[in-house]
Scaffold this motif. Structure first.
Motif, PDB file in Angstrom:
ATOM      1  N   LEU A  67       0.829  -1.196   0.000  1.00  0.00           N
ATOM      2  CA  LEU A  67       0.000   0.000   0.000  1.00  0.00           C
ATOM      3  C   LEU A  67       0.868   1.253   0.000  1.00  0.00           C
ATOM      4  N   SER A  68       0.385   2.290  -0.670  1.00  0.00           N
ATOM      5  CA  SER A  68       1.084   3.577  -0.637  1.00  0.00           C
ATOM      6  C   SER A  68       0.950   4.169   0.771  1.00  0.00           C
ATOM      7  N   ASP A  69       1.845   5.078   1.116  1.00  0.00           N
ATOM      8  CA  ASP A  69       1.835   5.684   2.452  1.00  0.00           C
ATOM      9  C   ASP A  69       0.514   6.382   2.756  1.00  0.00           C
ATOM     10  N   ASP A  70      -0.102   6.990   1.741  1.00  0.00           N
ATOM     11  CA  ASP A  70      -1.372   7.697   1.963  1.00  0.00           C
ATOM     12  C   ASP A  70      -2.587   6.778   1.836  1.00  0.00           C
ATOM     13  N   GLY A  71      -2.366   5.498   1.503  1.00  0.00           N
ATOM     14  CA  GLY A  71      -3.460   4.535   1.409  1.00  0.00           C
ATOM     15  C   GLY A  71      -4.328   4.677   0.177  1.00  0.00           C
ATOM     16  N   GLN A  72      -3.920   5.482  -0.793  1.00  0.00           N
ATOM     17  CA  GLN A  72      -4.732   5.723  -1.982  1.00  0.00           C
ATOM     18  C   GLN A  72      -4.471   4.745  -3.114  1.00  0.00           C
ATOM     19  N   LYS A  73      -3.361   4.015  -3.031  1.00  0.00           N
ATOM     20  CA  LYS A  73      -2.999   3.056  -4.078  1.00  0.00           C
ATOM     21  C   LYS A  73      -2.544   1.744  -3.450  1.00  0.00           C
ATOM     22  N   ALA A  74      -2.820   0.662  -4.170  1.00  0.00           N
ATOM     23  CA  ALA A  74      -2.359  -0.668  -3.762  1.00  0.00           C
ATOM     24  C   ALA A  74      -1.613  -1.268  -4.941  1.00  0.00           C
ATOM     25  N   GLU A  75      -0.399  -1.742  -4.682  1.00  0.00           N
ATOM     26  CA  GLU A  75       0.400  -2.381  -5.724  1.00  0.00           C
ATOM     27  C   GLU A  75       0.237  -3.888  -5.579  1.00  0.00           C
ATOM     28  N   LEU A  76      -0.199  -4.520  -6.649  1.00  0.00           N
ATOM     29  CA  LEU A  76      -0.499  -5.946  -6.654  1.00  0.00           C
ATOM     30  C   LEU A  76       0.574  -6.705  -7.422  1.00  0.00           C
ATOM     31  N   PHE A  77       1.151  -7.704  -6.754  1.00  0.00           N
ATOM     32  CA  PHE A  77       2.123  -8.602  -7.371  1.00  0.00           C
ATOM     33  C   PHE A  77       1.485  -9.978  -7.442  1.00  0.00           C
ATOM     34  N   LEU A  78       1.265 -10.466  -8.639  1.00  0.00           N
ATOM     35  CA  LEU A  78       0.660 -11.780  -8.845  1.00  0.00           C
ATOM     36  C   LEU A  78       1.735 -12.796  -9.200  1.00  0.00           C
ATOM     37  N   PRO A  79       1.541 -14.069  -8.808  1.00  0.00           N
ATOM     38  CA  PRO A  79       2.530 -15.087  -9.173  1.00  0.00           C
ATOM     39  C   PRO A  79       2.623 -15.226 -10.686  1.00  0.00           C
ATOM     40  N   ALA A  80       3.801 -15.517 -11.149  1.00  0.00           N
ATOM     41  CA  ALA A  80       4.060 -15.749 -12.580  1.00  0.00           C
ATOM     42  C   ALA A  80       3.765 -14.538 -13.451  1.00  0.00           C
ATOM     43  N   SER A  81       3.739 -13.342 -12.850  1.00  0.00           N
ATOM     44  CA  SER A  81       3.558 -12.111 -13.633  1.00  0.00           C
ATOM     45  C   SER A  81       4.803 -11.258 -13.477  1.00  0.00           C
ATOM     46  N   GLU A  82       5.197 -10.636 -14.558  1.00  0.00           N
ATOM     47  CA  GLU A  82       6.327  -9.719 -14.476  1.00  0.00           C
ATOM     48  C   GLU A  82       5.797  -8.353 -14.073  1.00  0.00           C
ATOM     49  N   GLY A  83       6.450  -7.745 -13.127  1.00  0.00           N
ATOM     50  CA  GLY A  83       6.034  -6.430 -12.690  1.00  0.00           C
ATOM     51  C   GLY A  83       4.800  -6.489 -11.805  1.00  0.00           C
ATOM     52  N   SER A  84       4.176  -5.338 -11.664  1.00  0.00           N
ATOM     53  CA  SER A  84       3.041  -5.232 -10.763  1.00  0.00           C
ATOM     54  C   SER A  84       1.905  -4.467 -11.422  1.00  0.00           C
ATOM     55  N   LEU A  85       0.797  -4.406 -10.722  1.00  0.00           N
ATOM     56  CA  LEU A  85      -0.387  -3.692 -11.189  1.00  0.00           C
ATOM     57  C   LEU A  85      -0.781  -2.723 -10.082  1.00  0.00           C
ATOM     58  N   ILE A  86      -1.008  -1.467 -10.425  1.00  0.00           N
ATOM     59  CA  ILE A  86      -1.390  -0.453  -9.444  1.00  0.00           C
ATOM     60  C   ILE A  86      -2.908  -0.300  -9.457  1.00  0.00           C
ATOM     61  N   LEU A  87      -3.524  -0.526  -8.285  1.00  0.00           N
ATOM     62  CA  LEU A  87      -4.962  -0.373  -8.123  1.00  0.00           C
ATOM     63  C   LEU A  87      -5.217   0.933  -7.376  1.00  0.00           C
ATOM     64  N   ASP A  88      -6.280   1.637  -7.773  1.00  0.00           N
ATOM     65  CA  ASP A  88      -6.625   2.909  -7.151  1.00  0.00           C
ATOM     66  C   ASP A  88      -7.772   2.741  -6.175  1.00  0.00           C
ATOM     67  N   LYS A  89      -7.695   3.473  -5.073  1.00  0.00           N
ATOM     68  CA  LYS A  89      -8.732   3.406  -4.055  1.00  0.00           C
ATOM     69  C   LYS A  89      -9.993   4.063  -4.591  1.00  0.00           C
ATOM     70  N   GLY A  90     -11.121   3.376  -4.402  1.00  0.00           N
ATOM     71  CA  GLY A  90     -12.406   3.891  -4.841  1.00  0.00           C
ATOM     72  C   GLY A  90     -13.232   4.343  -3.661  1.00  0.00           C
ATOM     73  N   ALA A  91     -14.364   4.936  -3.970  1.00  0.00           N
ATOM     74  CA  ALA A  91     -15.275   5.403  -2.926  1.00  0.00           C
ATOM     75  C   ALA A  91     -16.112   4.242  -2.407  1.00  0.00           C
ATOM     76  N   SER A  92     -16.102   4.060  -1.108  1.00  0.00           N
ATOM     77  CA  SER A  92     -16.914   3.042  -0.467  1.00  0.00           C
ATOM     78  C   SER A  92     -17.159   3.479   0.972  1.00  0.00           C
ATOM     79  N   LYS A  93     -18.395   3.376   1.415  1.00  0.00           N
ATOM     80  CA  LYS A  93     -18.724   3.820   2.768  1.00  0.00           C
ATOM     81  C   LYS A  93     -18.360   2.783   3.816  1.00  0.00           C
ATOM     82  N   LYS A  94     -18.443   1.495   3.478  1.00  0.00           N
ATOM     83  CA  LYS A  94     -18.217   0.431   4.462  1.00  0.00           C
ATOM     84  C   LYS A  94     -16.773  -0.071   4.467  1.00  0.00           C
ATOM     85  N   ASN A  95     -16.255  -0.427   3.304  1.00  0.00           N
ATOM     86  CA  ASN A  95     -14.979  -1.111   3.203  1.00  0.00           C
ATOM     87  C   ASN A  95     -13.966  -0.288   2.420  1.00  0.00           C
ATOM     88  N   THR A  96     -12.715  -0.707   2.498  1.00  0.00           N
ATOM     89  CA  THR A  96     -11.669  -0.130   1.665  1.00  0.00           C
ATOM     90  C   THR A  96     -11.620  -0.942   0.379  1.00  0.00           C
TER      91      THR A  96
END
Length: 124
Positions: A67-96
């Motif tokens: 997770l980024s320091d500000d919690g706005q992005k999550a970097e995903l590393f999947l097995p057998a994948s080169e590099g990573s995927l950056i996910l952006d935080k969305g709006a949600s009232k209950k969950n992150t």
């Protein structure tokens, strides 16, 4: 057969730690580049590890989240994948919730769930 020193150097195996990627990370020492940390990291040392669910294989794979320091992005590393995927935080009232394309990462209390096209594939 005689080899020149240049030809021999091309045939000789590389030494441990001589396999730096374009970011200077040594894969043979377990390092990969993290966009969020802007540094080389060992995925197995990261605190958010997700285990593969419903695997038909004889082993279970892990996915890693940073997770980024500000919690706005999550970097995903999947097995057998080169590099990573950056996910952006969305709006949600209950969950992150983090999203990118068909991937959705949800945090409920202390449990992370990764879905691919609405199917749970990894969970902490």
């Amino acid at each position: 057969m005689m080899f020149s020193s240049t030809a021999f150097a091309q045939l000789a195996p590389k030494g441990l730690g001589s396999d730096k990627d374009k970011h200077g990370c040594k894969a043979s020492a377990g390092y990969t580049f993290s966009v969020i940390k802007n540094d080389c990291v060992r995925l197995f040392e990261q605190s958010i590890q997700l285990k593969e669910v419903d695997s038909k294989k004889s082993y279970t794979s892990n996915a890693t989240i940073i997770l980024s320091d500000d919690g706005q992005k999550a970097e995903l590393f999947l097995p057998a994948s080169e590099g990573s995927l950056i996910l952006d935080k969305g709006a949600s009232k209950k969950n992150t919730v983090y999203k990118k394309g068909k991937y959705t990462l949800t945090k409920v209390k202390k449990t992370y769930t990764l879905k691919l096209a609405n199917k749970t594939v990894f969970k902490s």
